[in-house]
Scaffold this motif. Structure first.
Motif, mmCIF file in Angstrom:
data_model
loop_
_atom_site.group_PDB
_atom_site.id
_atom_site.type_symbol
_atom_site.label_atom_id
_atom_site.label_comp_id
_atom_site.label_asym_id
_atom_site.label_seq_id
_atom_site.Cartn_x
_atom_site.Cartn_y
_atom_site.Cartn_z
ATOM 1 N N PHE A 307 0.842 -1.190 0.000
ATOM 2 C CA PHE A 307 0.000 0.000 0.000
ATOM 3 C C PHE A 307 0.876 1.239 0.000
ATOM 4 N N GLY A 308 0.438 2.239 -0.775
ATOM 5 C CA GLY A 308 1.221 3.454 -0.898
ATOM 6 C C GLY A 308 0.535 4.453 -1.800
ATOM 7 N N HIS A 309 1.334 5.297 -2.452
ATOM 8 C CA HIS A 309 0.796 6.392 -3.251
ATOM 9 C C HIS A 309 1.348 6.367 -4.680
ATOM 10 N N TYR A 310 0.445 6.681 -5.616
ATOM 11 C CA TYR A 310 0.787 6.746 -7.038
ATOM 12 C C TYR A 310 0.940 8.194 -7.490
ATOM 13 N N SER A 311 1.921 8.413 -8.355
ATOM 14 C CA SER A 311 2.080 9.705 -9.028
ATOM 15 C C SER A 311 2.558 9.441 -10.445
ATOM 16 N N GLY A 312 2.224 10.360 -11.355
ATOM 17 C CA GLY A 312 2.622 10.215 -12.752
ATOM 18 C C GLY A 312 1.577 10.803 -13.663
ATOM 19 N N TRP A 313 1.307 10.087 -14.769
ATOM 20 C CA TRP A 313 0.333 10.592 -15.731
ATOM 21 C C TRP A 313 -0.313 9.440 -16.489
#
Length: 337
Positions: A307-313
């Motif tokens: 579990f964690g966090h997504y960033s990008g596009w």
């Protein structure tokens, strides 16, 4: 290697997953924005022993992660409840495995009726309501009553994955469902914060090969004032002509017809992951690795659900959208079932 684009067929009319003899109806292969498939043929009557049926829900909030599973593998029912406190790291996990599938009640198709698990150690109820789905569970030290709201026009990603005419899977991934309700941990009640709590469904019906490994990633939240749901899969769909990749923007599904590349360190599960192709490129930064391992005769499972966090596009029909800090998970699971 970069992602591989494929051509997928969008289905718009109801269809049966199986023929009368239990084989895959090839007309069912494709994807849809709403659940259109009749999966009543996955019932253990025509074919027994390889049917896999489950309802898995995960709910994320700024402070807690909640998950529940009701499943039947023909020869066994496998259920579970998990609550994790992100702040303290404390986890309450309760599971039950019973022979055959008598402890599981599962609808013949998504939304047709309730799903339930009843064992001596836990109880789970999944009930469809007007405008949502009610999720309730109780086990020693934990209870919850959560509604996964279904906004008007909310779309899903439903896909048939064909390995052969005897082995195939229908999956519905329903992300970014606003969640409300409460959970209770050892007598302490926690209200889910409205607008910051999200539910995700993994609905599965099919007949699987005995051994399988898969990746799955999902996340939900608000970015730049828009509700974003991310749904990514890999490994188990490779080479089948189907993918389970898509992004939901304000309830509208944008299908990603591409086999994506997953890059992560199996020696360090909490190192950043990268999932990318020509139409999506995201980095996932985990904060918790939820490990699982079960060995029960013919059934075995090993998994890392981080579990964690997504960033990008991601690219959509509206253009490229930004993904920033979406809370969710990415997993590597290997099953012998």
């Amino acid at each position: 290697m970069m992602g591989r684009r494929i051509v997928e067929r969008e289905l718009t009319e109801p269809v049966s997953l199986c023929l009368a003899d239990g084989r895959l109806d090839r007309r069912s292969v494709g994807w849809s924005r709403t659940p259109l498939h009749d999966t009543s043929g996955i019932d253990g009557r025509t074919v027994w022993g390889r049917n896999k049926r489950w309802e898995y829900w995960a709910v994320t909030t700024p402070t807690h992660i909640v998950s529940l599973t009701v499943s039947s593998l023909d020869y066994a029912a496998v259920h579970g409840i998990m609550v994790h406190d992100i702040r303290s790291g404390a986890t309450v996990e309760r599971g039950a495995v019973s022979p055959l599938a008598g402890s599981a009640t599962l609808p013949p198709r998504l939304g047709a009726s309730s799903a339930r698990a009843r064992t001596r150690s836990l109880s789970i109820d999944i009930d469809e309501l007007p405008g949502g789905t009610r999720l309730r569970g109780t086990a020693p030290g934990v209870a919850f009553d959560i509604t996964a709201e279904r906004p008007d026009g909310h779309e899903v990603l439903a896909v048939v994955v064909p390995w052969s005419h005897k082995r195939f899977q229908y999956t519905v991934k329903d992300v970014a469902r606003p969640a409300t309700g409460w959970l209770d941990i050892d007598g302490t009640r926690v209200e889910l914060p409205s607008g910051e709590s999200w539910a995700v469904l993994d609905h599965g019906r099919g007949r699987w090969p005995y051994r399988m490994r898969w990746n799955w990633g999902a996340a939900s939240g608000v970015v730049d004032g828009r509700t974003i749901g991310l749904q990514l899969g890999g490994r188990w769909t490779d080479g089948t002509g189907s993918t389970e990749n898509g992004v939901l923007v304000d309830g509208v599904l944008h299908k990603i017809s591409e086999e994506l590349d997953w890059a992560y360190d199996e020696r360090d599960w909490l190192a950043p992951w990268r999932i990318h192709g020509s139409s999506v490129d995201v980095t996932f930064v985990p904060f918790w690795d939820h490990t699982s391992s079960t060995e029960l005769g013919v059934f075995g499972s090993r998994g890392h659900q981080c579990f964690g966090h997504y960033s990008g596009w991601a690219d959509t029909a509206e253009g490229r959208i930004r993904i920033d800090g979406l809370l969710g998970w990415a997993e590597d699971v290997r099953n012998r079932w």
